[in-house]
Design a protein around this motif. Sequence first.
Motif, PDB file in Angstrom:
ATOM      1  N   ALA A 121     -31.247 -20.968-129.920  1.00 42.77           N
ATOM      2  CA  ALA A 121     -30.207 -21.826-130.496  1.00 42.77           C
ATOM      3  C   ALA A 121     -30.310 -21.839-132.017  1.00 42.77           C
ATOM      4  O   ALA A 121     -29.288 -21.745-132.716  1.00 42.77           O
ATOM      5  N   ALA A 122     -31.515 -21.943-132.546  1.00 41.11           N
ATOM      6  CA  ALA A 122     -31.706 -21.937-134.002  1.00 41.11           C
ATOM      7  C   ALA A 122     -31.269 -20.606-134.607  1.00 41.11           C
ATOM      8  O   ALA A 122     -30.613 -20.576-135.652  1.00 41.11           O
ATOM      9  N   TRP A 125     -27.476 -20.415-134.430  1.00 37.34           N
ATOM     10  CA  TRP A 125     -26.914 -21.333-135.421  1.00 37.34           C
ATOM     11  C   TRP A 125     -26.975 -20.706-136.814  1.00 37.34           C
ATOM     12  O   TRP A 125     -25.995 -20.713-137.559  1.00 37.34           O
ATOM     13  N   GLN A 126     -28.118 -20.178-137.159  1.00 34.99           N
ATOM     14  CA  GLN A 126     -28.300 -19.561-138.461  1.00 34.99           C
ATOM     15  C   GLN A 126     -27.372 -18.359-138.649  1.00 34.99           C
ATOM     16  O   GLN A 126     -26.845 -18.123-139.726  1.00 34.99           O
ATOM     17  N   VAL A 129     -23.190 -20.082-137.941  1.00 30.77           N
ATOM     18  CA  VAL A 129     -22.675 -21.287-138.588  1.00 30.77           C
ATOM     19  C   VAL A 129     -22.912 -21.143-140.081  1.00 30.77           C
ATOM     20  O   VAL A 129     -24.060 -21.021-140.521  1.00 30.77           O
TER      21      VAL A 129
END
Length: 130
Positions: A121-122, A125-126, A129
């Motif tokens: 998820a991280a 996201w990076q 997003v």
Amino acid sequence: MSDPAPVNPQAARTGLRRIWHAALISIDGYRAGWREPAFRQEVLCAVVMLPAAFWVGRSWIEVALLIATVMLVLIVELLNSGIEAAIDRIGPEWHSFSKDAKDMGSAAVLLSIVLCGGVWAAALWQRFVP
């Protein structure tokens, strides 16, 4: 008087022969793991996630971390299946120690999945997003 044959013939092997037989034993372990539905599901996820790691990761460190967390889930699942098989070998009757061992193995799998999901998820996201 000669020494009795070793209980474990693997212990008497050396060199490449020992490595070859250890590899065959490991393949048997993968086959045993494949009989477990949870392991099959996780392998199918890994088939998608491992190549995706090269696309999601921005550096070799990120790619390695994404791959490592997926592999960790598979490793922990195999260990959990081994614990469950050993407990089942002891006997089918219910015992609190057996339940605790199985529950802790299951909890370890859950933690590895949560870790994997958090890292992915991280990374996603990076990557996506702004």
